[in-house]
Enzyme design. Structure first.
Site, mmCIF file in Angstrom:
data_model
loop_
_atom_site.group_PDB
_atom_site.id
_atom_site.type_symbol
_atom_site.label_atom_id
_atom_site.label_comp_id
_atom_site.label_asym_id
_atom_site.label_seq_id
_atom_site.Cartn_x
_atom_site.Cartn_y
_atom_site.Cartn_z
ATOM 1 N N GLU A 22 0.854 -1.186 0.000
ATOM 2 C CA GLU A 22 0.000 0.000 0.000
ATOM 3 C C GLU A 22 0.893 1.240 0.000
ATOM 4 O O GLU A 22 1.956 1.258 0.610
ATOM 5 C CB GLU A 22 -0.867 -0.022 1.258
ATOM 6 C CG GLU A 22 -1.739 1.200 1.465
ATOM 7 C CD GLU A 22 -2.380 1.232 2.845
ATOM 8 O OE1 GLU A 22 -3.442 1.842 2.986
ATOM 9 O OE2 GLU A 22 -1.804 0.632 3.785
ATOM 10 N N LYS A 70 -9.784 -0.183 -1.810
ATOM 11 C CA LYS A 70 -10.022 -0.484 -0.401
ATOM 12 C C LYS A 70 -11.471 -0.191 -0.033
ATOM 13 O O LYS A 70 -11.962 0.917 -0.238
ATOM 14 C CB LYS A 70 -9.070 0.340 0.467
ATOM 15 C CG LYS A 70 -9.112 0.002 1.950
ATOM 16 C CD LYS A 70 -8.053 0.819 2.698
ATOM 17 C CE LYS A 70 -8.004 0.474 4.169
ATOM 18 N NZ LYS A 70 -6.974 1.257 4.891
ATOM 19 N N CYS A 72 -4.282 -3.106 4.205
ATOM 20 C CA CYS A 72 -3.990 -2.626 5.547
ATOM 21 C C CYS A 72 -4.891 -3.271 6.599
ATOM 22 O O CYS A 72 -4.971 -4.489 6.675
ATOM 23 C CB CYS A 72 -4.051 -1.101 5.584
ATOM 24 S SG CYS A 72 -3.184 -0.390 7.006
#
Length: 557
Positions: free
Chosen positions: A318, A379, A430
């Site tokens: 990321e 995301k 994440c």
């Protein structure tokens, strides 16, 4: 995994003895009669409050980086002992106290954002322990209460992981059990089932400790020696049953197979590193991209020289490119050139503008050497107060720190299952790895990927805790997991939770390994969220039953 935990059984035994000693202290607390307590007259008192603090600290030490995993059991046992027989409102207070003692140290990495943010989030998380404490205090009045108390933990985590703003499921009990005999239970009922089994072992220890105390009291009341033998036998039997049940749960996990066979695929994980740690890493956007380009060029050179096998796919983390490669010609050229040099698809973590320019997308882009950027994942679970601002108009006036979030991150609308060459990958970004649904949605892929950027939280406990979550997810879904972090910790995790490779923090790192790509599904995949909801409903039903019985007893007095 069995070999890792067996030497720690002595620590469990010592901790259990400590829990029994703590129960003695709790029993010594001046209290009213049972009838008075049922009517709501019980108070916490300092001894029980201190035991609640000790419970939270024990549980904290079971998590990374301390990794004293056996302490989770006496931690749970201490809290249950503290709550046993208390009124619901006292249980709520003691639960909150234990929550504060747990969440403040376990979330210490958030101090990098600010002490106020750290302590506020810890306090909010501790609030979820209040209704759980009340519920456990109620259900300990029922037969077989260790089962109902364990279900209460699952119910607490279900709510905490969803409400508000999508929840914050960090530091669940299951995430302390990522390399223990309880880990394989993840493949049966997911992370919630591991939480249940962990809490059940702790509840059984508490039950045994209370049985010992009751037997000691009976022995002390015996007027002559003739009563001591039966009292001793009465002590040994319930304790033996509880310890045998706890041992059966722990041993049962060792009997659950964790298969690792699969089609071999050679993969590479790139950790390019950042120039400086801390909150200002975003100001170094070009340097971070250049670091990942440089590391990938080094990988290509190693492949040409025969030092490592040529990977079939490469994973960047990321934020590897915070320069939008669709609109920034320099970023596009740099990425495209290095992908062509390595000659295989690269999953590029990049921030991109939405078409209207109003928001930002956190993307994992499949970049092909022939055709350039192709499929991508956005995301789906951006971080509240980190990647988007609820109540933006109000908060930006009150807290200047939020000026660092000038635009909100958009939410993705589909799962991250994508094709990279001849392999299907499932991407999460994440802290999405903490959410059951987001990972379950991509578990059909042959390999799972966690792209993350931990530069802000470097050299705190949070990166290690995130790796622990990834290890549990590998077992839960029977998949190899590739964790790519900008500055660490990056890792390659086998489907049985073993660490194949692991980086240090704040150093460039290149990981290459042949891993199994798997397509079979686990029981946890097939069950989905059903075990979690079933256990939560069980907890709610037990609490209602206990409250009804308590009301009837109060009416009769």
């Amino acid at each position: 995994m069995a070999q890792e935990i067996l030497p720690e059984r002595t620590a469990v035994a010592a901790a259990t003895a400590g829990a029994a000693g703590a129960a003695d202290q709790a029993a010594a607390v001046p209290s009213r009669s049972r009838t008075d307590r049922l009517r709501g007259g019980g108070r916490a008192g300092w001894p029980r409050t201190l035991l609640a603090v000790a419970s939270g600290l024990c549980m904290w030490l079971a998590f990374p980086p301390a990794d004293l995993t056996p302490l989770i059991f006496p931690g749970v046992a201490l809290l249950v002992l503290t709550l046993h027989g208390m009124p619901a409102r006292t249980g709520a207070w003691l639960g909150f106290v234990a929550g504060v003692a747990f969440f403040v140290p376990v979330l210490e990495g958030l101090v990098k954002i600010g002490p106020d943010a750290w302590l506020l989030l810890a306090a909010v998380q501790a609030l979820y322990f209040a209704p759980m404490g009340a519920g456990i205090a109620l259900v300990t009045r029922l037969p077989g209460w260790p089962v109902w108390a364990a279900a209460m933990w699952v119910a607490e985590e279900l709510v905490r992981g969803r409400v508000p703003f999508g929840g914050f499921p960090w530091a669940r009990l299951a995430f302390s059990q990522t390399a223990t005999p309880l880990t394989p239970y993840a493949s049966v009922g997911g992370a919630p089932f591991v939480t249940f089994m962990t809490a059940l072992v702790g509840g059984l220890l508490a039950y045994g400790a209370l049985a010992v105390l009751r037997a000691r009291r009976r022995a002390a009341r015996a007027e002559d020696g003739s009563g001591r033998g039966p009292a001793r036998r009465a002590l040994i039997k319930p304790l033996a049953v509880c310890l045998a049940a706890a041992a059966a749960i722990i041993g049962g996990g060792l009997l659950i197979p964790t298969p690792t066979a699969g089609r071999p695929v050679t993969v590479a994980v790139i950790q390019g590193n950042v120039p400086r740690l801390g909150m200002d890493f975003n100001s170094q956007r070009r340097a971070v991209l250049d670091n990942h380009v440089k590391a990938t060029r080094e990988l290509a050179a190693r492949v040409r020289s025969g030092q490592v096998a040529k990977p079939e796919l490469v994973v960047w983390p990321e934020n590897a490119s915070d320069l939008d490669p669709y609109s920034d010609p320099g970023a596009y050229t740099a990425i495209d050139a290095v992908v062509k040099e390595i000659g295989v698809p690269v999953l590029v973590g990049a921030l991109t503008d939405t078409p209207d320019g109003e928001q930002v997308e956190n993307r994992g882009i499949v970049w092909n050497p022939q055709s350039g950027p192709g499929d991508y994942y956005v995301k789906r679970h951006p971080v509240p107060f980190g990647e988007y601002l609820p109540f933006r108009d109000i908060l930006t006036r009150l807290i200047t720190r939020f000026e660092r979030i000038p635009r909100d991150f958009a939410r993705g609308t589909r799962s991250g299952v994508m094709r990279m060459g001849g392999t299907t990958i499932g991407d999460v970004i994440c802290f999405e790895v903490a959410y059951d649904k987001e990972v379950r949605d991509v578990a059909a892929a042959e390999l799972l990927v966690v792209q993350t950027n931990n530069a802000t939280y470097g050299r705190t406990s949070l990166p290690a805790q995130q790796i622990a979550m990834s290890r549990l997810r590998a077992v839960e879904h029977g998949r190899t997991i590739l964790v790519a972090a900008t500055s660490g910790i990056s890792a390659i995790v086998a489907p049985d939770g073993r660490m194949i490779d692991k980086s240090r923090e704040f150093v460039p790192d290149i990981q290459v390994a042949s891993v199994p790509a798997r397509t079979s599904t686990t029981l946890a995949d097939r069950a989905g969220a059903l075990p979690e909801w079933a256990l939560a409903v069980l907890a709610a039903g037990a609490a209602c039953w206990a409250a009804w019985l308590t009301g009837r007893k109060n009416e009769g007095n």
